[in-house]
Write a protein that holds these residues in place. Structure first.
Motif, PDB file in Angstrom:
ATOM      1  N   ARG A  38      32.417  58.542  63.129  1.00  0.00           N
ATOM      2  CA  ARG A  38      32.634  58.526  61.677  1.00  0.00           C
ATOM      3  C   ARG A  38      32.003  57.283  61.063  1.00  0.00           C
ATOM      4  O   ARG A  38      31.356  57.355  60.012  1.00  0.00           O
ATOM      5  N   VAL A  39      32.178  56.145  61.721  1.00  0.00           N
ATOM      6  CA  VAL A  39      31.606  54.901  61.205  1.00  0.00           C
ATOM      7  C   VAL A  39      30.088  55.001  61.114  1.00  0.00           C
ATOM      8  O   VAL A  39      29.484  54.625  60.103  1.00  0.00           O
ATOM      9  N   VAL A  40      29.443  55.525  62.164  1.00  0.00           N
ATOM     10  CA  VAL A  40      27.971  55.547  62.163  1.00  0.00           C
ATOM     11  C   VAL A  40      27.417  56.634  61.258  1.00  0.00           C
ATOM     12  O   VAL A  40      26.207  56.650  60.989  1.00  0.00           O
ATOM     13  N   SER A  41      28.266  57.529  60.760  1.00  0.00           N
ATOM     14  CA  SER A  41      27.786  58.522  59.793  1.00  0.00           C
ATOM     15  C   SER A  41      27.685  57.943  58.395  1.00  0.00           C
ATOM     16  O   SER A  41      27.103  58.571  57.504  1.00  0.00           O
ATOM     17  N   LEU A  42      28.246  56.756  58.216  1.00  0.00           N
ATOM     18  CA  LEU A  42      28.243  56.104  56.908  1.00  0.00           C
ATOM     19  C   LEU A  42      27.094  55.112  56.808  1.00  0.00           C
ATOM     20  O   LEU A  42      26.323  54.933  57.747  1.00  0.00           O
ATOM     21  N   VAL A  54      25.437  62.827  43.602  1.00  0.00           N
ATOM     22  CA  VAL A  54      25.079  63.527  42.365  1.00  0.00           C
ATOM     23  C   VAL A  54      24.600  64.944  42.665  1.00  0.00           C
ATOM     24  O   VAL A  54      24.906  65.895  41.935  1.00  0.00           O
ATOM     25  N   GLU A  55      23.872  65.084  43.793  1.00  0.00           N
ATOM     26  CA  GLU A  55      23.332  66.391  44.162  1.00  0.00           C
ATOM     27  C   GLU A  55      24.322  67.237  44.950  1.00  0.00           C
ATOM     28  O   GLU A  55      24.001  68.335  45.402  1.00  0.00           O
ATOM     29  N   LYS A  56      25.536  66.717  45.159  1.00  0.00           N
ATOM     30  CA  LYS A  56      26.599  67.437  45.859  1.00  0.00           C
ATOM     31  C   LYS A  56      26.184  67.864  47.272  1.00  0.00           C
ATOM     32  O   LYS A  56      26.360  69.011  47.679  1.00  0.00           O
ATOM     33  N   ARG A  57      25.658  66.902  48.020  1.00  0.00           N
ATOM     34  CA  ARG A  57      25.284  67.141  49.408  1.00  0.00           C
ATOM     35  C   ARG A  57      25.693  65.940  50.245  1.00  0.00           C
ATOM     36  O   ARG A  57      26.030  64.876  49.717  1.00  0.00           O
ATOM     37  N   ALA A  58      25.713  66.118  51.555  1.00  0.00           N
ATOM     38  CA  ALA A  58      26.050  65.008  52.450  1.00  0.00           C
ATOM     39  C   ALA A  58      24.891  64.015  52.518  1.00  0.00           C
ATOM     40  O   ALA A  58      23.730  64.426  52.635  1.00  0.00           O
ATOM     41  N   PRO A  59      25.166  62.717  52.452  1.00  0.00           N
ATOM     42  CA  PRO A  59      24.072  61.742  52.544  1.00  0.00           C
ATOM     43  C   PRO A  59      23.513  61.691  53.959  1.00  0.00           C
ATOM     44  O   PRO A  59      24.205  61.958  54.936  1.00  0.00           O
ATOM     45  N   GLN A  60      22.249  61.351  54.066  1.00  0.00           N
ATOM     46  CA  GLN A  60      21.572  61.214  55.369  1.00  0.00           C
ATOM     47  C   GLN A  60      21.135  59.751  55.523  1.00  0.00           C
ATOM     48  O   GLN A  60      20.072  59.366  55.081  1.00  0.00           O
ATOM     49  N   PHE A  61      22.014  58.961  56.146  1.00  0.00           N
ATOM     50  CA  PHE A  61      21.691  57.551  56.369  1.00  0.00           C
ATOM     51  C   PHE A  61      20.964  57.392  57.697  1.00  0.00           C
ATOM     52  O   PHE A  61      21.199  58.146  58.650  1.00  0.00           O
ATOM     53  N   GLN A  62      20.095  56.413  57.766  1.00  0.00           N
ATOM     54  CA  GLN A  62      19.269  56.222  58.950  1.00  0.00           C
ATOM     55  C   GLN A  62      19.391  54.797  59.498  1.00  0.00           C
ATOM     56  O   GLN A  62      19.238  53.845  58.742  1.00  0.00           O
ATOM     57  N   LEU A  63      19.669  54.702  60.794  1.00  0.00           N
ATOM     58  CA  LEU A  63      19.526  53.430  61.484  1.00  0.00           C
ATOM     59  C   LEU A  63      18.081  53.269  61.908  1.00  0.00           C
ATOM     60  O   LEU A  63      17.364  54.249  62.109  1.00  0.00           O
ATOM     61  N   GLN A  64      17.642  52.031  62.073  1.00  0.00           N
ATOM     62  CA  GLN A  64      16.316  51.779  62.636  1.00  0.00           C
ATOM     63  C   GLN A  64      16.405  51.968  64.148  1.00  0.00           C
ATOM     64  O   GLN A  64      17.271  51.417  64.794  1.00  0.00           O
ATOM     65  N   ASP A  99      27.742  41.511  62.906  1.00  0.00           N
ATOM     66  CA  ASP A  99      27.851  42.290  61.677  1.00  0.00           C
ATOM     67  C   ASP A  99      28.093  43.773  61.924  1.00  0.00           C
ATOM     68  O   ASP A  99      28.271  44.533  60.965  1.00  0.00           O
ATOM     69  N   LEU A 100      28.091  44.202  63.178  1.00  0.00           N
ATOM     70  CA  LEU A 100      28.378  45.597  63.486  1.00  0.00           C
ATOM     71  C   LEU A 100      29.889  45.841  63.479  1.00  0.00           C
ATOM     72  O   LEU A 100      30.657  44.981  63.928  1.00  0.00           O
ATOM     73  N   PRO A 101      30.352  46.977  62.992  1.00  0.00           N
ATOM     74  CA  PRO A 101      31.770  47.300  63.100  1.00  0.00           C
ATOM     75  C   PRO A 101      32.202  47.345  64.567  1.00  0.00           C
ATOM     76  O   PRO A 101      31.531  47.972  65.399  1.00  0.00           O
ATOM     77  N   LEU A 102      33.319  46.688  64.891  1.00  0.00           N
ATOM     78  CA  LEU A 102      33.828  46.625  66.255  1.00  0.00           C
ATOM     79  C   LEU A 102      35.155  47.367  66.330  1.00  0.00           C
ATOM     80  O   LEU A 102      36.062  47.120  65.534  1.00  0.00           O
ATOM     81  N   LEU A 103      35.275  48.259  67.301  1.00  0.00           N
ATOM     82  CA  LEU A 103      36.474  49.066  67.464  1.00  0.00           C
ATOM     83  C   LEU A 103      37.051  48.815  68.850  1.00  0.00           C
ATOM     84  O   LEU A 103      36.358  48.996  69.851  1.00  0.00           O
ATOM     85  N   ALA A 104      38.297  48.405  68.924  1.00  0.00           N
ATOM     86  CA  ALA A 104      38.957  48.160  70.207  1.00  0.00           C
ATOM     87  C   ALA A 104      39.673  49.424  70.662  1.00  0.00           C
ATOM     88  O   ALA A 104      40.496  49.978  69.931  1.00  0.00           O
ATOM     89  N   ASP A 120      19.405  49.417  65.888  1.00  0.00           N
ATOM     90  CA  ASP A 120      19.551  50.821  66.253  1.00  0.00           C
ATOM     91  C   ASP A 120      20.991  51.194  66.585  1.00  0.00           C
ATOM     92  O   ASP A 120      21.261  52.318  67.003  1.00  0.00           O
ATOM     93  N   ILE A 121      21.916  50.270  66.417  1.00  0.00           N
ATOM     94  CA  ILE A 121      23.323  50.500  66.726  1.00  0.00           C
ATOM     95  C   ILE A 121      24.152  50.372  65.452  1.00  0.00           C
ATOM     96  O   ILE A 121      23.947  49.453  64.656  1.00  0.00           O
ATOM     97  N   GLY A 122      25.093  51.292  65.271  1.00  0.00           N
ATOM     98  CA  GLY A 122      25.904  51.281  64.066  1.00  0.00           C
ATOM     99  C   GLY A 122      27.363  50.956  64.294  1.00  0.00           C
ATOM    100  O   GLY A 122      28.097  50.705  63.344  1.00  0.00           O
ATOM    101  N   CYS A 123      27.822  50.960  65.569  1.00  0.00           N
ATOM    102  CA  CYS A 123      29.215  50.677  65.853  1.00  0.00           C
ATOM    103  C   CYS A 123      29.339  50.305  67.327  1.00  0.00           C
ATOM    104  O   CYS A 123      28.595  50.812  68.169  1.00  0.00           O
TER     105      CYS A 123
END
Length: 264
Positions: free
Chosen positions: A199-203, A251-261, A98-103, A47-50
């Motif tokens: 920004r990282v967790v939006s990807l 392809v559909e020219k829209r923002a992607p909607q990625f989902q964390l568990q 494996d999570l992106p780490l930001l200092a 459930d964590i992306g960064c």
């Protein structure tokens, strides 16, 4: 007071804070053990992306807690156990995550602070931050695996300067030498770090994990080609919802909607 490692989770972003009041967040033995346990747990969370790593009250980490040193540093076996199990155990748990780490680096980033920051993928600092590893003044070298970690992240010239001359370097120098991604006014570092985490967790979270695994494999092989088993397993994401959503959204020219568990 032996210090603590604090965890706060807000949405998909985890904030890990080094806290040792009165000691500029110097790492105690208890803090090294807590850091290892915390990152082992974070590795298992979906459930964590960064993860943003910072220090409390305007300092990142001033090194190790020297007040503890007489208790163990003068015995070879105890010293080896400290560095190989407690310190490297924590650093390895960070490297294995494996999570992106930001200092988010403010104030002092010395010795242990340099090692912890070196485990992070992205490093932001305040303009007044200071960096170094002046342990030669204490009569000892940096442990081999820790020195290799800092040399890889900060560069050979910087590692040699810090360890052989006890130099303290400013944020502008570390930016110029490639250790830092960005330097901001001191009062903007936390805001900018959070913005980058968002920004990282939006990807795509799955793609981030796969990239971290690839980076780790290439680092272990000296930046040679990834191991054959990594290559063989690297395309299993082909039919994943995340992959399909990213390409379809483009392809559909829209923002992607990625989902964390989400954690139950």
């Amino acid at each position: 007071m032996t210090g603590k490692v604090l965890l706060a989770v807000e949405g998909p972003v985890a904030q890990v804070t080094l806290s040792h009041p009165g000691k500029l967040n110097a790492m105690s033995r208890a803090m090294w053990r807590a850091l290892r346990e915390l990152f082992a747990d974070l590795q298992q969370r979906s459930d964590i992306g960064c993860v943003v790593l910072s220090g409390q009250s305007g300092n990142f980490c001033a090194g190790g807690d020297i007040a503890e040193y007489p208790d163990f540093r003068f015995d070879e076996a105890a010293l080896r156990d400290f560095h190989e199990n407690e310190v490297w155990g924590a650093l390895q748990a960070m490297l294995d995550c494996d999570l992106p780490l930001l200092a988010q680096i403010e104030g002092a980033c010395m010795g242990a602070g340099m090692e912890i920051a070196s485990c992070c993928d992205l490093r932001f600092a305040g303009a007044s931050a200071r960096f170094g590893a002046p342990i030669a003044r204490l009569g000892f070298p940096m442990a081999p695996r820790e020195a290799a970690l800092v040399m890889r992240a900060a560069g050979e010239l910087t590692a040699r300067e810090m360890l052989l001359t006890a130099a303290t370097l400013d944020a502008a120098t570390l930016l110029q030498r490639g250790f830092l991604n960005r330097v901001f006014p001191d009062d903007e570092v936390a805001t900018e770090a959070r913005a980058m985490a968002e920004r990282v967790v939006s990807l795509a979270p799955g793609a981030a994990r796969l990239n971290k695994q690839c980076f780790r494999a290439m680092t272990l092989t000296g930046y040679a080609q990834p191991a054959p088993d990594l290559i063989a397993n690297s395309f299993r994401y082909a039919a994943s919802p995340e992959h399909r959503e990213g390409v379809t959204a483009f392809v559909e020219k829209r923002a992607p909607q990625f989902q964390l568990q989400r954690k139950p």
